[in-house]
Write an enzyme that holds these catalytic residues in place. Structure first.
Site, PDB file in Angstrom:
ATOM      1  N   SER A  22      10.234  -8.493  17.061  1.00 45.94           N
ATOM      2  CA  SER A  22      10.703  -7.214  16.533  1.00 45.94           C
ATOM      3  C   SER A  22       9.592  -6.188  16.650  1.00 45.94           C
ATOM      4  O   SER A  22       8.411  -6.541  16.770  1.00 45.94           O
ATOM      5  CB  SER A  22      11.094  -7.388  15.059  1.00 45.94           C
ATOM      6  OG  SER A  22      11.223  -6.149  14.402  1.00 45.94           O
ATOM      7  N   TYR A  45       9.326 -10.651   6.401  1.00 46.63           N
ATOM      8  CA  TYR A  45       9.898 -10.630   7.755  1.00 46.63           C
ATOM      9  C   TYR A  45       8.861 -10.238   8.793  1.00 46.63           C
ATOM     10  O   TYR A  45       8.732 -10.882   9.846  1.00 46.63           O
ATOM     11  CB  TYR A  45      11.068  -9.640   7.768  1.00 46.63           C
ATOM     12  CG  TYR A  45      11.743  -9.413   9.094  1.00 46.63           C
ATOM     13  CD1 TYR A  45      12.723 -10.289   9.560  1.00 46.63           C
ATOM     14  CD2 TYR A  45      11.456  -8.282   9.855  1.00 46.63           C
ATOM     15  CE1 TYR A  45      13.386 -10.054  10.760  1.00 46.63           C
ATOM     16  CE2 TYR A  45      12.111  -8.041  11.062  1.00 46.63           C
ATOM     17  CZ  TYR A  45      13.064  -8.928  11.504  1.00 46.63           C
ATOM     18  OH  TYR A  45      13.714  -8.688  12.683  1.00 46.63           O
ATOM     19  N   LYS A  99       7.422 -12.155  12.341  1.00 49.56           N
ATOM     20  CA  LYS A  99       7.565 -11.495  13.642  1.00 49.56           C
ATOM     21  C   LYS A  99       6.211 -11.242  14.302  1.00 49.56           C
ATOM     22  O   LYS A  99       6.089 -11.303  15.526  1.00 49.56           O
ATOM     23  CB  LYS A  99       8.338 -10.185  13.470  1.00 49.56           C
ATOM     24  CG  LYS A  99       9.789 -10.389  13.053  1.00 49.56           C
ATOM     25  CD  LYS A  99      10.555 -11.239  14.063  1.00 49.56           C
ATOM     26  CE  LYS A  99      12.021 -11.351  13.746  1.00 49.56           C
ATOM     27  NZ  LYS A  99      12.769 -12.140  14.737  1.00 49.56           N
TER      28      LYS A  99
END
Length: 261
Positions: free
Chosen positions: A147, A160, A164
């Site tokens: 991402s 998160y 990533k």
């Protein structure tokens, strides 16, 4: 004109029932690739049916397996069923993931572990299971979806963004240790027009206004499409990208080039 030809190849694509995974499956199929897709939804799910229809209309073979990608047994089932159906695995697009936005202080141990298991560990473990099959012909490809949060992030996106960011290191290690028979590349999309991002817009008092504000933050003045992510994956999986490995490509419509305010 560059033509991407993946005829005769088989790809595992995780998370095909919606969003980026569905777009990747569609574009690989357009290039002639057989698709072994998976997701948490049952085969009767509308998103799964759309995946099947999109692949079928390209005249290639498909397989759909309903699994939890964080389960070791389910991962083994996916790989085994792919081999039983197609006899080979040439490409792995490890895409499945979920936004886990908790914040550094509010994040619980359970949320942290779920994030790591899904958004990091599953990519590594599935890659290991596919490795013996990918290296058979000496031209295997692993594409791992990360991402733009791997490059820059915003408040409240912990943990998160941690997973990533770690995927960049995973991509480098697999490229170094498993090359030259397997190439490993990361793809880091920014804002893509998916159900997940629409939920993000819908969390604001005025979803339409927030979407417009977000689009205006991109030099291209729009957000990306799942087909554009899929097209990049098709290119990276092809022989035209044979000199590309160990790196992660950011595709964010130029958002990172603009100093935010």
């Amino acid at each position: 004109m560059l033509t991407i030809d993946l005829k005769g190849k088989t790809a595992i694509v995780t998370g095909v029932s919606s969003g980026v995974g569905q777009g990747v499956a569609q574009m690989l199929a357009k290039a002639g690739c057989n698709i072994s897709g998976c997701g948490r939804s049952s085969k009767s799910n509308k998103g799964v049916q759309k995946f099947i229809q999109e692949v079928d209309k390209e005249g290639v073979q498909h397989l759909y397996t309903s699994i939890d990608i964080t389960s070791p047994e389910n991962r083994e089932e996916l790989v085994q069923s792919t081999i039983e159906t197609f006899g080979q695995i040439d490409i792995l697009v490890s895409n499945a993931g979920i936004n886990v936005f908790e914040g550094a202080e509010a994040c619980t141990e359970e949320a942290w572990q779920f994030n790591i298991d899904l958004n990091l560990k599953s990519h590594w473990q599935l890659s290991k299971l596919c490795k013996p099959h990918l290296e058979k012909k000496g031209k295997g490809v692993i594409l791992i979806m990360t991402s733009n949060h791997a490059n820059y992030t915003i408040q409240g996106c912990f943990p998160y963004n941690i997973a990533k960011t770690a995927i960049k290191g995973l991509v480098q290690s697999l490229a170094i240790e498993w090359g030259p028979k397997i190439r490993t590349v990361g793809i880091a999309p920014g804002f893509i027009d998916t159900e997940g991002n629409q939920k993000w817009f819908d969390s604001f008092p005025d979803a339409k206004k927030e979407r417009q504000r977000t689009e205006d933050m991109h030099p291209v003045k729009r957000i990306g499409t799942v087909e554009e992510v899929g097209a990049l994956c098709a290119f990276l999986a092809s022989g035209s990208a044979a000199f590309i490995t160990g790196t992660t490509y950011l595709m964010d419509g130029g958002r990172s080039a603009l100093m935010q305010h």
